[in-house]
Structure formats: structure tokens, C-alpha cells
Design a protein around this motif. Structure first.
Motif, PDB file in Angstrom:
ATOM      1  N   MET A  84       0.850  -1.167   0.000  1.00 45.22           N
ATOM      2  CA  MET A  84       0.000   0.000   0.000  1.00 45.22           C
ATOM      3  C   MET A  84       0.893   1.226   0.000  1.00 45.22           C
ATOM      4  N   ILE A  85       0.466   2.245  -0.727  1.00 43.48           N
ATOM      5  CA  ILE A  85       1.259   3.461  -0.799  1.00 43.48           C
ATOM      6  C   ILE A  85       0.322   4.665  -0.909  1.00 43.48           C
ATOM      7  N   ALA A  86       0.713   5.734  -0.256  1.00 40.48           N
ATOM      8  CA  ALA A  86      -0.037   6.993  -0.334  1.00 40.48           C
ATOM      9  C   ALA A  86       0.951   8.142  -0.294  1.00 40.48           C
ATOM     10  N   PHE A  87       0.503   9.267  -0.798  1.00 41.01           N
ATOM     11  CA  PHE A  87       1.335  10.466  -0.850  1.00 41.01           C
ATOM     12  C   PHE A  87       0.589  11.626  -0.206  1.00 41.01           C
ATOM     13  N   ILE A  88       1.323  12.445   0.499  1.00 40.76           N
ATOM     14  CA  ILE A  88       0.794  13.666   1.080  1.00 40.76           C
ATOM     15  C   ILE A  88       1.530  14.807   0.388  1.00 40.76           C
ATOM     16  N   LYS A  89       0.771  15.726  -0.179  1.00 38.18           N
ATOM     17  CA  LYS A  89       1.365  16.886  -0.851  1.00 38.18           C
ATOM     18  C   LYS A  89       1.433  18.016   0.175  1.00 38.18           C
ATOM     19  N   ALA A  90       2.649  18.485   0.469  1.00 46.31           N
ATOM     20  CA  ALA A  90       2.780  19.492   1.517  1.00 46.31           C
ATOM     21  C   ALA A  90       4.034  20.328   1.325  1.00 46.31           C
ATOM     22  N   ASN A  91       3.962  21.550   1.776  1.00 45.07           N
ATOM     23  CA  ASN A  91       5.124  22.420   1.789  1.00 45.07           C
ATOM     24  C   ASN A  91       5.906  22.120   3.067  1.00 45.07           C
ATOM     25  N   PRO A  92       7.130  21.572   2.960  1.00 44.39           N
ATOM     26  CA  PRO A  92       7.868  21.168   4.157  1.00 44.39           C
ATOM     27  C   PRO A  92       8.181  22.326   5.106  1.00 44.39           C
ATOM     28  N   ASP A  93       8.205  23.552   4.591  1.00 42.43           N
ATOM     29  CA  ASP A  93       8.487  24.709   5.448  1.00 42.43           C
ATOM     30  C   ASP A  93       7.291  25.101   6.308  1.00 42.43           C
ATOM     31  N   LYS A  94       6.103  24.589   5.964  1.00 43.99           N
ATOM     32  CA  LYS A  94       4.894  24.958   6.696  1.00 43.99           C
ATOM     33  C   LYS A  94       4.377  23.842   7.600  1.00 43.99           C
ATOM     34  N   ILE A  95       5.129  22.757   7.697  1.00 41.97           N
ATOM     35  CA  ILE A  95       4.714  21.626   8.532  1.00 41.97           C
ATOM     36  C   ILE A  95       5.592  21.575   9.770  1.00 41.97           C
ATOM     37  N   ASN A  96       4.950  21.363  10.900  1.00 43.43           N
ATOM     38  CA  ASN A  96       5.703  21.196  12.128  1.00 43.43           C
ATOM     39  C   ASN A  96       5.132  19.997  12.884  1.00 43.43           C
ATOM     40  N   ILE A  97       5.653  18.828  12.557  1.00 42.81           N
ATOM     41  CA  ILE A  97       5.238  17.590  13.225  1.00 42.81           C
ATOM     42  C   ILE A  97       6.448  17.005  13.929  1.00 42.81           C
ATOM     43  N   THR A  98       6.304  16.762  15.202  1.00 43.26           N
ATOM     44  CA  THR A  98       7.290  16.002  15.955  1.00 43.26           C
ATOM     45  C   THR A  98       6.513  15.158  16.951  1.00 43.26           C
ATOM     46  N   VAL A  99       6.519  13.844  16.736  1.00 47.99           N
ATOM     47  CA  VAL A  99       5.784  12.951  17.620  1.00 47.99           C
ATOM     48  C   VAL A  99       6.600  11.673  17.810  1.00 47.99           C
ATOM     49  N   ASP A 100       6.697  11.234  19.043  1.00 44.45           N
ATOM     50  CA  ASP A 100       7.407  10.017  19.414  1.00 44.45           C
ATOM     51  C   ASP A 100       6.765   8.803  18.740  1.00 44.45           C
ATOM     52  N   TYR A 101       7.594   7.853  18.310  1.00 41.15           N
ATOM     53  CA  TYR A 101       7.083   6.679  17.590  1.00 41.15           C
ATOM     54  C   TYR A 101       6.051   5.907  18.400  1.00 41.15           C
ATOM     55  N   MET A 102       6.225   5.839  19.711  1.00 40.59           N
ATOM     56  CA  MET A 102       5.298   5.061  20.542  1.00 40.59           C
ATOM     57  C   MET A 102       3.940   5.752  20.642  1.00 40.59           C
ATOM     58  N   VAL A 103       3.951   7.044  20.829  1.00 38.03           N
ATOM     59  CA  VAL A 103       2.700   7.807  20.868  1.00 38.03           C
ATOM     60  C   VAL A 103       1.973   7.659  19.537  1.00 38.03           C
ATOM     61  N   LEU A 104       2.726   7.752  18.457  1.00 35.81           N
ATOM     62  CA  LEU A 104       2.146   7.612  17.125  1.00 35.81           C
ATOM     63  C   LEU A 104       1.595   6.202  16.907  1.00 35.81           C
ATOM     64  N   ALA A 105       2.325   5.185  17.323  1.00 31.95           N
ATOM     65  CA  ALA A 105       1.862   3.797  17.180  1.00 31.95           C
ATOM     66  C   ALA A 105       0.549   3.585  17.928  1.00 31.95           C
ATOM     67  N   GLU A 106       0.479   4.063  19.156  1.00 26.78           N
ATOM     68  CA  GLU A 106      -0.763   3.934  19.926  1.00 26.78           C
ATOM     69  C   GLU A 106      -1.918   4.643  19.213  1.00 26.78           C
ATOM     70  N   ASN A 107      -1.620   5.805  18.669  1.00 26.64           N
ATOM     71  CA  ASN A 107      -2.635   6.608  17.998  1.00 26.64           C
ATOM     72  C   ASN A 107      -3.156   5.931  16.734  1.00 26.64           C
ATOM     73  N   ILE A 108      -2.280   5.459  15.876  1.00 28.33           N
ATOM     74  CA  ILE A 108      -2.730   4.937  14.583  1.00 28.33           C
ATOM     75  C   ILE A 108      -3.288   3.523  14.666  1.00 28.33           C
ATOM     76  N   TRP A 109      -2.752   2.702  15.559  1.00 26.56           N
ATOM     77  CA  TRP A 109      -3.261   1.330  15.660  1.00 26.56           C
ATOM     78  C   TRP A 109      -4.376   1.204  16.690  1.00 26.56           C
ATOM     79  N   GLY A 110      -4.502   2.198  17.560  1.00 25.62           N
ATOM     80  CA  GLY A 110      -5.617   2.203  18.501  1.00 25.62           C
ATOM     81  C   GLY A 110      -5.456   1.285  19.690  1.00 25.62           C
ATOM     82  N   PHE A 111      -4.298   1.305  20.309  1.00 23.23           N
ATOM     83  CA  PHE A 111      -4.093   0.552  21.546  1.00 23.23           C
ATOM     84  C   PHE A 111      -3.373   1.459  22.540  1.00 23.23           C
ATOM     85  N   GLU A 112      -3.394   1.076  23.805  1.00 24.54           N
ATOM     86  CA  GLU A 112      -2.633   1.792  24.826  1.00 24.54           C
ATOM     87  C   GLU A 112      -1.631   0.825  25.411  1.00 24.54           C
ATOM     88  N   TYR A 113      -0.365   1.188  25.367  1.00 19.23           N
ATOM     89  CA  TYR A 113       0.698   0.306  25.815  1.00 19.23           C
ATOM     90  C   TYR A 113       0.489  -0.138  27.262  1.00 19.23           C
TER      91      TYR A 113
END
Length: 175
Positions: free
Chosen positions: A1-30
Motif C-alpha cells: 500500500m502506498i499513499a502520498f501527502i502533498k505538503a510544503n515542508p516549510d509549513k509543517i511542524n510535526i514532531t511525535v514520538d514513535y510510541m505515541v504515534l503507534a498507539e494513535n494509529i493502531w488504537g491501543f494503549e501500551y
């Protein structure tokens, strides 16, 4: 599976820990469901080329996972800024067709990045650009499937069928 996000890298500010992100996207709490999250990179960071790869070791969650056919043992999802076009963020999995648990993580990760980038999404290499609301409506059922149900359905399918074709975008977008 593949997807693309079109974005201006200068206007994005994302910093999230891999574990927080994993819990968020898969829907579990460690704390309730201690699953090892394998990772290459410690966070999803827009200032570091969005370079993150991570997967769940679902055999930690249930021994039934071991019933799956060979090849389904990881749920790897990769994120990377396109080397040739820094305005594209590529999100992909190992196979063209994934188990439900990985579809859930993939679609939720795409939505997470698109929301934070305030940008459009293209699913597949020849898809159309769509907005986040259209994307979320299309994949809502998969994205909101409870974690345990997604794992159970993945075990049911994965114990009967081996993985199909590998996602061909890997060589073009990640190396």
C-alpha cells in the motif's frame, strides 16, 4: 500500500514520538496492551525528512498470531519525504494488499500526517488527489475498527493466505 501527502515542508511542524504515534494509529494503549513496537527512528519529525519506519510485534499481543502464514510477521509502515520532490511525503507498507491491522495503521497514519500538514492525499501511485474529509469518509470503517477486532480478522485471513505482491514503490521512494 502506498499513499502520498502533498505538503510544503516549510509549513509543517510535526514532531511525535514513535510510541505515541503507534498507539494513535493502531488504537491501543501500551499500559493496557504491552506490545513491542519495532522502529527505525525514534520520532516522526518534519524537520528530519519524515524518516520513520515502525511495526508491531503482534505475537506479544496473542500467541494466535503465530498461526499466520510466513511473511505476515511484521506490520511495518514507513514514512519518508520523497528524495526527488520534497513536497511529497510517502507513506507505505510492505505489501500491496495488507492485513486489516496494517490497513488500520496505514490509513490512520496517512490521515494524521495530512491533518497536520493541512494537505491533500493521493492513495496509490496513479490515484486522484483528495482532501482529508473525503479520505476519512472512504476509509472510516477500517480506520475505526477496534484494535482487538482488527488483529482477530488479520489472524483469520493471514492463517489462510500468504502475503501477495510486495509494494513496488519501495525502491523508487525509499532508496
Amino acid at each position: 500500500m502506498i499513499a502520498f501527502i502533498k505538503a510544503n515542508p516549510d509549513k509543517i511542524n510535526i514532531t511525535v514520538d514513535y510510541m505515541v504515534l503507534a498507539e494513535n494509529i493502531w488504537g491501543f494503549e501500551y499500559n493496557e496492551t504491552p506490545i513491542f513496537v519495532n522502529h527505525a527512528g525514534v520520532k516522526l519529525d518534519s524537520k528530519d525528512d519524515f524518516n520513520l519506519s515502525f511495526s508491531l510485534f503482534l505475537s506479544d499481543y496473542t500467541e494466535k498470531w503465530r498461526n499466520n502464514k510466513s511473511g505476515w510477521n511484521a506490520t511495518s509502515i514507513m514514512v519518508h519525504q520523497d528524495q526527488n520532490d520534497p513536497n511529497l511525503i510517502v507513506i507505505m507498507t510492505a505489501f500491496e494488499q495488507e492485513l486489516l491491522i496494517n490497513q488500520k495503521g496505514f490509513y490512520n497514519l496517512v490521515a494524521y500526517v495530512a491533518e497536520h500538514a493541512n494537505s491533500e492525499i493521493m492513495v496509490g501511485e496513479n490515484g486522484n488527489w483528495i482532501d482529508l474529509a473525503t479520505f476519512s469518509n472512504k476509509y472510516h470503517e477500517i480506520m475505526t475498527t477496534p484494535f482487538a477486532e482488527a488483529v482477530d480478522k488479520s489472524i483469520e485471513y493471514g492463517s489462510q493466505f500468504a502475503p501477495g505482491k510486495e509494494e513496488p514503490g519501495m525502491d523508487r521512494y525509499f532508496y
